[in-house]
Design a protein around this motif. Structure first.
Motif, PDB file in Angstrom:
ATOM      1  N   GLN A  36      35.962 -38.051 -73.106  1.00  0.00           N
ATOM      2  CA  GLN A  36      35.703 -36.635 -73.350  1.00  0.00           C
ATOM      3  C   GLN A  36      35.220 -36.510 -74.796  1.00  0.00           C
ATOM      4  OE1 GLN A  36      38.819 -33.820 -74.372  1.00  0.00           O
ATOM      5  NE2 GLN A  36      38.145 -32.469 -72.730  1.00  0.00           N
ATOM      6  N   LEU A  37      34.008 -36.021 -74.946  1.00  0.00           N
ATOM      7  CA  LEU A  37      33.464 -35.762 -76.280  1.00  0.00           C
ATOM      8  C   LEU A  37      33.416 -34.257 -76.484  1.00  0.00           C
ATOM      9  CD1 LEU A  37      32.122 -36.798 -78.902  1.00  0.00           C
ATOM     10  CD2 LEU A  37      29.911 -36.576 -77.726  1.00  0.00           C
ATOM     11  N   THR A  38      34.210 -33.785 -77.431  1.00  0.00           N
ATOM     12  CA  THR A  38      34.269 -32.359 -77.742  1.00  0.00           C
ATOM     13  C   THR A  38      33.628 -32.120 -79.101  1.00  0.00           C
ATOM     14  OG1 THR A  38      36.311 -32.091 -76.488  1.00  0.00           O
ATOM     15  CG2 THR A  38      35.780 -30.371 -78.080  1.00  0.00           C
ATOM     16  N   ILE A  39      32.726 -31.152 -79.147  1.00  0.00           N
ATOM     17  CA  ILE A  39      32.060 -30.808 -80.404  1.00  0.00           C
ATOM     18  C   ILE A  39      32.410 -29.369 -80.755  1.00  0.00           C
ATOM     19  CG2 ILE A  39      29.876 -30.671 -81.654  1.00  0.00           C
ATOM     20  CD1 ILE A  39      28.665 -32.531 -79.559  1.00  0.00           C
ATOM     21  N   TYR A  40      33.021 -29.192 -81.909  1.00  0.00           N
ATOM     22  CA  TYR A  40      33.316 -27.856 -82.422  1.00  0.00           C
ATOM     23  C   TYR A  40      32.158 -27.424 -83.320  1.00  0.00           C
ATOM     24  CZ  TYR A  40      38.137 -28.805 -80.952  1.00  0.00           C
ATOM     25  OH  TYR A  40      39.268 -29.103 -80.225  1.00  0.00           O
ATOM     26  N   HIS A  41      31.506 -26.341 -82.960  1.00  0.00           N
ATOM     27  CA  HIS A  41      30.403 -25.805 -83.752  1.00  0.00           C
ATOM     28  C   HIS A  41      30.934 -24.675 -84.640  1.00  0.00           C
ATOM     29  CE1 HIS A  41      27.110 -27.823 -81.470  1.00  0.00           C
ATOM     30  NE2 HIS A  41      28.008 -27.783 -80.493  1.00  0.00           N
ATOM     31  N   CYS A  42      30.675 -24.793 -85.938  1.00  0.00           N
ATOM     32  CA  CYS A  42      31.190 -23.805 -86.897  1.00  0.00           C
ATOM     33  C   CYS A  42      30.074 -23.314 -87.813  1.00  0.00           C
ATOM     34  CB  CYS A  42      32.298 -24.414 -87.755  1.00  0.00           C
ATOM     35  SG  CYS A  42      33.670 -25.114 -86.817  1.00  0.00           S
ATOM     36  N   LYS A  43      30.331 -22.163 -88.426  1.00  0.00           N
ATOM     37  CA  LYS A  43      29.402 -21.620 -89.417  1.00  0.00           C
ATOM     38  C   LYS A  43      29.894 -21.807 -90.833  1.00  0.00           C
ATOM     39  CE  LYS A  43      26.811 -18.005 -86.977  1.00  0.00           C
ATOM     40  NZ  LYS A  43      26.524 -16.540 -86.921  1.00  0.00           N
ATOM     41  N   THR A  44      31.205 -21.808 -91.019  1.00  0.00           N
ATOM     42  CA  THR A  44      31.754 -21.806 -92.371  1.00  0.00           C
ATOM     43  C   THR A  44      32.678 -22.991 -92.615  1.00  0.00           C
ATOM     44  OG1 THR A  44      33.749 -20.533 -91.830  1.00  0.00           O
ATOM     45  CG2 THR A  44      31.725 -19.283 -92.299  1.00  0.00           C
ATOM     46  N   ALA A  45      32.872 -23.280 -93.903  1.00  0.00           N
ATOM     47  CA  ALA A  45      33.808 -24.335 -94.292  1.00  0.00           C
ATOM     48  C   ALA A  45      35.242 -23.934 -93.946  1.00  0.00           C
ATOM     49  CB  ALA A  45      33.674 -24.619 -95.780  1.00  0.00           C
ATOM     50  N   ASP A  46      35.527 -22.637 -93.992  1.00  0.00           N
ATOM     51  CA  ASP A  46      36.867 -22.169 -93.623  1.00  0.00           C
ATOM     52  C   ASP A  46      37.185 -22.505 -92.165  1.00  0.00           C
ATOM     53  OD1 ASP A  46      37.351 -21.214 -96.141  1.00  0.00           O
ATOM     54  OD2 ASP A  46      36.824 -19.132 -95.665  1.00  0.00           O
ATOM     55  N   GLN A  47      36.211 -22.311 -91.288  1.00  0.00           N
ATOM     56  CA  GLN A  47      36.421 -22.660 -89.879  1.00  0.00           C
ATOM     57  C   GLN A  47      36.703 -24.155 -89.732  1.00  0.00           C
ATOM     58  OE1 GLN A  47      32.707 -21.036 -88.289  1.00  0.00           O
ATOM     59  NE2 GLN A  47      33.861 -19.478 -87.163  1.00  0.00           N
ATOM     60  N   LEU A  48      35.928 -24.972 -90.434  1.00  0.00           N
ATOM     61  CA  LEU A  48      36.158 -26.409 -90.382  1.00  0.00           C
ATOM     62  C   LEU A  48      37.567 -26.750 -90.862  1.00  0.00           C
ATOM     63  CD1 LEU A  48      32.841 -28.017 -91.714  1.00  0.00           C
ATOM     64  CD2 LEU A  48      33.719 -28.071 -89.378  1.00  0.00           C
ATOM     65  N   GLY A  49      37.995 -26.077 -91.901  1.00  0.00           N
ATOM     66  CA  GLY A  49      39.326 -26.331 -92.438  1.00  0.00           C
ATOM     67  C   GLY A  49      40.423 -26.023 -91.434  1.00  0.00           C
ATOM     68  N   VAL A  50      40.269 -24.922 -90.715  1.00  0.00           N
ATOM     69  CA  VAL A  50      41.267 -24.531 -89.714  1.00  0.00           C
ATOM     70  C   VAL A  50      41.320 -25.560 -88.580  1.00  0.00           C
ATOM     71  CG1 VAL A  50      41.798 -22.837 -87.919  1.00  0.00           C
ATOM     72  CG2 VAL A  50      41.184 -22.069 -90.217  1.00  0.00           C
ATOM     73  N   ILE A  51      40.152 -25.998 -88.118  1.00  0.00           N
ATOM     74  CA  ILE A  51      40.107 -26.963 -87.018  1.00  0.00           C
ATOM     75  C   ILE A  51      40.649 -28.316 -87.464  1.00  0.00           C
ATOM     76  CG2 ILE A  51      38.620 -28.180 -85.391  1.00  0.00           C
ATOM     77  CD1 ILE A  51      36.749 -25.763 -85.494  1.00  0.00           C
ATOM     78  N   ASN A  52      40.263 -28.756 -88.662  1.00  0.00           N
ATOM     79  CA  ASN A  52      40.757 -30.038 -89.171  1.00  0.00           C
ATOM     80  C   ASN A  52      42.278 -30.046 -89.265  1.00  0.00           C
ATOM     81  OD1 ASN A  52      38.799 -32.168 -89.797  1.00  0.00           O
ATOM     82  ND2 ASN A  52      37.821 -30.658 -91.114  1.00  0.00           N
ATOM     83  N   ALA A  53      42.843 -28.954 -89.772  1.00  0.00           N
ATOM     84  CA  ALA A  53      44.295 -28.878 -89.901  1.00  0.00           C
ATOM     85  C   ALA A  53      44.968 -28.937 -88.527  1.00  0.00           C
ATOM     86  CB  ALA A  53      44.686 -27.594 -90.631  1.00  0.00           C
ATOM     87  N   TYR A  54      44.385 -28.241 -87.561  1.00  0.00           N
ATOM     88  CA  TYR A  54      44.935 -28.236 -86.201  1.00  0.00           C
ATOM     89  C   TYR A  54      44.858 -29.624 -85.570  1.00  0.00           C
ATOM     90  CZ  TYR A  54      44.929 -27.553 -81.133  1.00  0.00           C
ATOM     91  OH  TYR A  54      45.170 -27.665 -79.789  1.00  0.00           O
ATOM     92  N   LEU A  55      43.707 -30.260 -85.690  1.00  0.00           N
ATOM     93  CA  LEU A  55      43.538 -31.581 -85.100  1.00  0.00           C
ATOM     94  C   LEU A  55      44.476 -32.598 -85.749  1.00  0.00           C
ATOM     95  CD1 LEU A  55      39.622 -31.785 -84.823  1.00  0.00           C
ATOM     96  CD2 LEU A  55      41.249 -31.298 -82.990  1.00  0.00           C
ATOM     97  N   LYS A  56      44.564 -32.566 -87.056  1.00  0.00           N
ATOM     98  CA  LYS A  56      45.371 -33.543 -87.792  1.00  0.00           C
ATOM     99  C   LYS A  56      46.868 -33.343 -87.567  1.00  0.00           C
ATOM    100  CE  LYS A  56      46.427 -35.140 -92.478  1.00  0.00           C
ATOM    101  NZ  LYS A  56      46.099 -34.994 -93.935  1.00  0.00           N
ATOM    102  N   ASN A  57      47.318 -32.113 -87.660  1.00  0.00           N
ATOM    103  CA  ASN A  57      48.760 -31.850 -87.674  1.00  0.00           C
ATOM    104  C   ASN A  57      49.360 -31.525 -86.305  1.00  0.00           C
ATOM    105  OD1 ASN A  57      48.738 -32.109 -90.535  1.00  0.00           O
ATOM    106  ND2 ASN A  57      48.026 -29.982 -90.702  1.00  0.00           N
ATOM    107  N   THR A  58      48.517 -31.090 -85.358  1.00  0.00           N
ATOM    108  CA  THR A  58      49.053 -30.639 -84.070  1.00  0.00           C
ATOM    109  C   THR A  58      48.471 -31.408 -82.884  1.00  0.00           C
ATOM    110  OG1 THR A  58      49.346 -28.411 -84.993  1.00  0.00           O
ATOM    111  CG2 THR A  58      49.391 -28.624 -82.582  1.00  0.00           C
ATOM    112  N   TYR A  59      47.149 -31.373 -82.738  1.00  0.00           N
ATOM    113  CA  TYR A  59      46.527 -31.883 -81.516  1.00  0.00           C
ATOM    114  C   TYR A  59      46.634 -33.400 -81.388  1.00  0.00           C
ATOM    115  CZ  TYR A  59      43.110 -32.102 -77.698  1.00  0.00           C
ATOM    116  OH  TYR A  59      42.493 -32.317 -76.488  1.00  0.00           O
ATOM    117  N   LEU A  60      46.187 -34.145 -82.400  1.00  0.00           N
ATOM    118  CA  LEU A  60      46.238 -35.604 -82.296  1.00  0.00           C
ATOM    119  C   LEU A  60      47.665 -36.141 -82.183  1.00  0.00           C
ATOM    120  CD1 LEU A  60      43.170 -35.569 -82.800  1.00  0.00           C
ATOM    121  CD2 LEU A  60      43.493 -37.611 -84.201  1.00  0.00           C
TER     122      LEU A  60
END
Length: 265
Positions: A36-60
């Motif tokens: 499964q290849l999931t691509i998160y498309h974002c406009k801002t660095a803030d959005q990237l920050g929120v997703i990175n934190a979620y992936l690192k601390n919760t999802y993975l």
């Protein structure tokens, strides 16, 4: 008459035993992985920050607890300036049943409980992404399982190259897949030490028919050198002009990625 009956019965039983043995061996035969290849498309660095934190601390961490391993998380090398900032998550599954089981747990909410991350509680007018794009893939027969790269550079310096090859027709698509497997393209990549992570057919996605694969390098200079060796190789020069493999790619997309610091490789 008895002898004829005995002979016929013996033949039937032998056939059934052979059939049963073949079935058991087929069931036990190791199959290829699904991705499964999931691509998160974002406009801002803030959005990237929120997703990175979620992936690192919760999802993975949640995925790892289920036994899933070798999960790759990558960011586009040009994410700092791109208007379409992206994060890529690649998850290998031993079977479609394993994939379905994960999707069920995510839907039910049993995988991640009491999720208070900014990603999960984001308001409708403060989206953590612009859209999510998901592709389901099946590993090539010549590389049934994902391989972690053997590289020496730090994660921040590595260059991972994701390629997507679309074909003009389904017949020509099958020929391109054949070129990778039976034609020797996968073997050539392996011999030239491209450190491929996967090669796979797209079963469901936004661009079809197509295949995708990912190769890895310590840095951009090493990547360029490897591709020069590839196009100069006698095997490539031979198979690239074979009539059955001509015009099999109508569109090629190339994405240069860095692994995140919390990626499994």
């Amino acid at each position: 008459m008895k002898q004829k009956f005995f002979t016929s019965t013996t033949l039937v039983l032998a056939f059934l035993l052979l059939l049963n043995s073949s079935f058991i061996n087929a069931v036990k035969a190791p199959g290829g992985e699904y991705y499964q290849l999931t691509i998160y498309h974002c406009k801002t660095a803030d959005q990237l920050g929120v997703i990175n934190a979620y992936l690192k601390n919760t999802y993975l961490p949640a995925l790892h607890k289920t036994g899933l391993t070798n999960i790759g998380v990558f960011s586009s090398i040009d994410n700092d300036t791109a208007t379409d900032k992206r994060l890529y998550v690649l998850i290998p599954f031993a079977s479609l049943q394993k994939y379905e089981a994960l999707m069920t747990r995510l839907t039910e909410g049993s995988l991640i409980k009491n999720n208070t991350s900014d990603y999960n509680i984001a308001a409708f007018n403060k989206m953590p992404f612009e859209r999510i794009e998901t592709t389901l893939l099946k590993a090539f027969k010549n590389m049934l399982h994902l391989k972690k790269p053997v590289l020496t550079a730090p994660l921040t310096e590595r260059v991972y190259e994701l390629r997507s090859y679309e074909a003009p027709t389904e017949r020509l698509y099958r020929q391109k897949v054949k070129m990778f497997n039976d034609g020797g393209e996968v073997t050539l990549f392996d011999r030239l030490k491209f450190n491929a992570i996967f090669y796979a057919e797209v079963l469901s996605g936004s661009h079809m028919p197509n295949l995708m694969y990912m190769t890895t390098f310590n840095n951009k200079a090493e990547r360029d050198e490897h591709w020069k060796n590839f196009v100069d190789d006698s095997v490539w020069k031979k198979i690239s002009v074979m009539p059955e493999y001509l015009n099999t790619v109508s569109k090629a997309d190339i994405f240069f990625l860095h692994p995140t610091e919390y990626s499994d490789y």
